[in-house]
Design an enzyme around this catalytic site. Structure first.
Site, short mmCIF file in Angstrom:
data_model
loop_
_atom_site.label_atom_id
_atom_site.label_comp_id
_atom_site.label_asym_id
_atom_site.label_seq_id
_atom_site.Cartn_x
_atom_site.Cartn_y
_atom_site.Cartn_z
N ASP A 89 48.21 16.50 -53.31
CA ASP A 89 48.07 16.99 -54.67
C ASP A 89 46.66 17.56 -54.82
O ASP A 89 45.70 16.98 -54.31
CB ASP A 89 48.22 15.84 -55.68
N HIS A 146 49.54 13.86 -46.62
CA HIS A 146 50.82 13.82 -45.91
C HIS A 146 50.93 15.01 -44.95
O HIS A 146 50.20 15.98 -45.05
CB HIS A 146 51.97 13.83 -46.92
N SER A 247 38.32 14.04 -52.17
CA SER A 247 37.67 15.04 -51.34
C SER A 247 38.57 16.24 -51.14
O SER A 247 39.28 16.66 -52.04
CB SER A 247 37.23 14.45 -50.01
#
Length: 280
Positions: A89, A146, A247
Site C-alpha cells: 500500500d 508482498h 519507508s
C-alpha cells in the site's frame, strides 16, 4: 519546491540518523500498556489510520507499537489482481523504464541501479534495460510488503547507509536518496526474469524484517551478502517482509514491463494490478 521543503531536507544532513532511529525503536518495542496504548492512540489520531480492515481492529489489543504498526489485514482486504502486482500500500511515486541503468528518483534526480543494488556490476548488468516502480509507504499505510509475482530467492544483500526521510520533499532534494539510505536488496528469479525488491530504510525506521530471516536491519556498517541453503519460494501475493515504521520499496525488473494507466503520485494498494510483462 517550497522553502519549507528545502529547509526540511537540509536539516536532515547533520542529524544522527541511526541514533534517532534506534531510540525510536526502543519506544516502539515498549510493552508497558500505559505507554504503548498512548502512543498507538496518538498515532492513529495524528495520521487518521483506518483500523476497519485490520485483522485485530482494537488498538489496545496489540502488545507493542511495533505489533500495531505491522498489523495484519483481514484475509479479504486485499484481493489479488492480474499480472504484476503492487508490493505494498502506498504512493506510486515513480515508475517506468531504466535508462542506461538509471532510475528516476524525482524531477531532476536520477540514481544508478548499480549503486542501489550494492555496487555489484554483474548484478546491475541484469537490470540495465529493465523497468522499475517505487512505492512510498506513508505512516497511515499497511506496512507489510508482498510479492508482485512468484519468485525464488537467489540472494539477499544488506547495504549500509544513511537514514534520510523518504517522503516526496526529501526525494525532490536529496540526490541519490534511495541509493544512499540503508537498505535490504532481495534478488528473486521469476518466470518473468530476475526481480530485485529493495526495502529502503528511513529516519526512525527501527528495523526491516523478511519472512525467511526475521529481523535483518540494523546490521554492522559493511555490506553483507546472504544466500540460503535451500530454495526459498514465495508465491505471488504472499508476504515477503515488513517495515517497523514506514519507508519505500523500489522494485526492479530485468525485463521491460508494461505499466497499467497509473499517474505519478497515485495511491496503490497491495495486490492491485501494477503492470504486465511484455511479450518476448
Amino acid at each position: 519546491m517550497t522553502v519549507s521543503q528545502k529547509a526540511f531536507s537540509l536539516l536532515q544532513y547533520p542529524l544522527p540518523h541511526h541514533a534517532l532511529s534506534r531510540l525510536t525503536g526502543k519506544v516502539a518495542a515498549c510493552d508497558q500498556p500505559r505507554v504503548k496504548n498512548a502512543v498507538i492512540k496518538a498515532f492513529i489520531k495524528r495520521f487518521d489510520v483506518d483500523m476497519s480492515q485490520a485483522l485485530e481492529p482494537d488498538p489496545t489489543a496489540y502488545a507493542t507499537f511495533n505489533d500495531f504498526f505491522t498489523r495484519a489485514l483481514k484475509p479479504d482486504a486485499r484481493p489479488l489482481g492480474d499480472g504484476i502486482l503492487s508490493p505494498a500500500d502506498g504512493t506510486l511515486s515513480q515508475f517506468g523504464r531504466l535508462c542506461a541503468g538509471d532510475i528516476v528518483q524525482a524531477k531532476g534526480h536520477r540514481y544508478s541501479v548499480y549503486t542501489l543494488l550494492g555496487g555489484d556490476d554483474a548484478l546491475a548488468q541484469e537490470f540495465m534495460a529493465g523497468s522499475f516502480a517505487t512505492v512510498y509507504l506513508s505512516p497511515r499505510d499497511y506496512h507489510r510488503v508482498h510479492m508482485p509475482v512468484t519468485g525464488t530467492l537467489r540472494e539477499m544483500i544488506y547495504v549500509p547507509g544513511r537514514l534520510f526521510s523518504v517522503n516526496q520533499a526529501t526525494a525532490n532534494y536529496v540526490p541519490g536518496l534511495f541509493a544512499r539510505n540503508e537498505r535490504l536488496v532481495c534478488i528473486f528469479d521469476t518466470e518473468h526474469g530476475p526481480m530485485a525488491m529493495v526495502l529502503v530504510g528511513a529516519m526512525i525506521v527501527a528495523a526491516i524484517e523478511t519472512v525467511w530471516a526475521g529481523q535483518v536491519t540494523p546490521l554492522a556498517g559493511t555490506p553483507q551478502r546472504m544466500v540460503f541453503g535451500q530454495p526459498i519460494v514465495i508465491e505471488k501475493g504472499a508476504e515477503m517482509g515488513r517495515f517497523k515504521l514506514g519507508s519505500t520499496v523500489v522494485t526492479c525488473f530485468a525485463k521491460p514491463i508494461t505499466f497499467a494507466e497509473h499517474e505519478l503520485g497515485a495511491k496503490v494498494a497491495m495486490g492491485q494490478s501494477l503492470a504486465t510483462p511484455q511479450a518476448s
